[in-house]
Scaffold this active site. Structure first.
Site, mmCIF file in Angstrom:
data_model
loop_
_atom_site.group_PDB
_atom_site.id
_atom_site.type_symbol
_atom_site.label_atom_id
_atom_site.label_comp_id
_atom_site.label_asym_id
_atom_site.label_seq_id
_atom_site.Cartn_x
_atom_site.Cartn_y
_atom_site.Cartn_z
ATOM 1 N N CYS A 1 38.965 34.215 -25.069
ATOM 2 C CA CYS A 1 39.882 33.114 -24.737
ATOM 3 C C CYS A 1 41.339 33.498 -24.925
ATOM 4 C CB CYS A 1 39.529 31.883 -25.565
ATOM 5 S SG CYS A 1 37.808 31.419 -25.373
ATOM 6 N N HIS B 1 45.315 27.533 -25.534
ATOM 7 C CA HIS B 1 43.932 27.614 -25.068
ATOM 8 C C HIS B 1 43.272 26.256 -25.241
ATOM 9 C CE1 HIS B 1 39.870 28.629 -24.452
ATOM 10 N NE2 HIS B 1 39.541 28.638 -25.722
ATOM 11 N N ASN C 1 36.319 23.929 -21.880
ATOM 12 C CA ASN C 1 36.830 25.238 -22.306
ATOM 13 C C ASN C 1 36.464 26.275 -21.245
ATOM 14 O OD1 ASN C 1 37.227 27.757 -23.458
ATOM 15 N ND2 ASN C 1 36.394 27.196 -25.458
#
Ligand code: COA
Length: 336
Positions: A117, A258, A288
């Site tokens: 990520c 993020h 996500n």
């Protein structure tokens, strides 16, 4: 080369591509024992996008990359380097080459970069080095992930969190400094907290020789520890990046973190004493999306006019590795 000889780098365009298929929390409740009432308050996620099996990561990433080049008013032949940040390449030798080929970016060198990520931040930082030294003039950074292909759809602790998407930015060497500072970190002692492993299964090759054969494992995560890691480390890396950039948090127009969990964003904003409204949030729509989540958030603000040319932004990624890092930049093409 001394730092005074480094060329200024600007982030001149952003674009995204997401699949059409929407999977809502309510629909997930038909797959595992979960509900919107459990998922939304704990994560901020309402729905995520799912790439159908007949489309590939390369399709998604190429669409984002093509649009970012067009928005920068460039031709694919203007691009010198393509970096694909991904943890879910369909081609384990790397998918950046296929994207470069489809785009027709024939002059560009292309390679993959894996940092979970944090991939977008690490890829922008990497591309910037080539531009700052004068080695190349223009870079295309694409961050794309299809985590729907890697989750265990019977594990409610993980499958509710992730989705598919791609985002891309064009970086250009210019006269005025767009990229202002960065801070990149890794801690491999935390590598077991969030994993997407290939495990070697023994295969008897001859009477005396065994070889290992890879078998893909699903995403596995210690959610509580990852949460604590993010809330502990990200404010520090943001502060250091602001310091290197000669900025204070109150001057920053938009924070692009993020998109893992709204509660993580809320906690980081509170620790930094910044109103959470200045933290972009698109996880309600996309979940996500790993490396893609920062450019998805950035594009949302740019497209809605929330971040305009010349305004100050900070992007920060965090995740498996463990990896984390941040970049500070003045948005857009600044020399026009
Ligand atoms: N639906 C319903 N119940 C669920 C559930 C779901 N989707 N997921 C977990 N539960 C249940 C668990 O089974 C557990 O029940 P039990 O106590 O009866 O066993 C209970 O909820 C608590 O589970 P736990 O995993 O401890 O939840 P949590 O409070 O830590 O919240 C996260 C889970 C994932 C929301 C949270 O840990 C988190 O946000 N972590 C960060 C994760 C992240 O962002 N990762 C990516 C970083 S790149």
């Amino acid at each position: 080369m001394t730092s005074s000889a480094l060329k200024p780098v600007q982030l001149v365009s952003v674009a995204t591509a997401v699949p059409d298929c929407v999977l809502s929390n309510d629909e997930l409740g038909q797959v595992v024992d979960t509900s919107d009432e459990w998922i939304f308050p704990r994560t901020g996620i309402r729905e995520r996008r799912i790439l159908p099996p007949d489309r590939s990561l390369v399709d998604l990433a190429t669409a984002a990359g093509r649009e970012a080049i067009a928005r920068a008013q460039l031709d694919p032949m203007d691009i010198d380097i393509v970096i694909l940040a991904t943890s879910t390449a369909s081609e384990r030798f790397g998918s950046a080459g296929a994207i470069q080929g489809v785009l027709g970016a024939k002059r560009a060198v292309a390679f993959d970069l894996t940092a979970a990520c944090t991939g977008f931040v690490f890829a922008v930082a990497t591309a910037a080095q080539f531009l700052q030294t004068g080695c190349y003039r223009r870079a295309l950074v694409i961050a794309a992930d299809v985590l729907s292909r890697t989750v265990d759809w019977s594990d409610r602790r993980t499958c509710v969190l992730f989705g598919d998407g791609a985002g891309a930015v064009v970086l250009e060497a210019g006269q005025t400094a767009g990229l202002l500072g960065m801070e990149l970190r890794s801690d491999g002692t935390g590598c077991d907290l969030l994993t997407l492993r290939n495990e070697a299964e023994p295969h008897q090759l001859t009477d005396s020789i065994q070889v290992g054969q890879y078998r893909n494992q699903f995403i596995a995560m210690n959610g509580r520890e990852v949460y604590k890691f993010a809330v502990r480390e990200v404010p520090e890396v943001l502060e250091k990046t602001l310091f290197h950039s000669g900025l204070e948090a109150k001057e920053v127009d938009g924070f692009f973190l993020h998109q893992a969990n709204q509660r993580i964003l809320d906690a980081i904003a509170a620790r930094m004493d910044v109103p959470v409204e200045r933290f972009a949030s698109v996880m309600d729509r996309f979940g996500n999306t790993s490396a893609a989540s920062i450019p998805l958030a950035l594009a949302d603000w740019v497209e809605r006019g929330e971040l305009t040319v010349g305004q100050l932004a900070v992007a920060a990624g965090f995740g498996a590795g463990l990896t984390w890092g941040a970049i500070a930049f003045r948005w857009g093409r600044l020399d026009d």
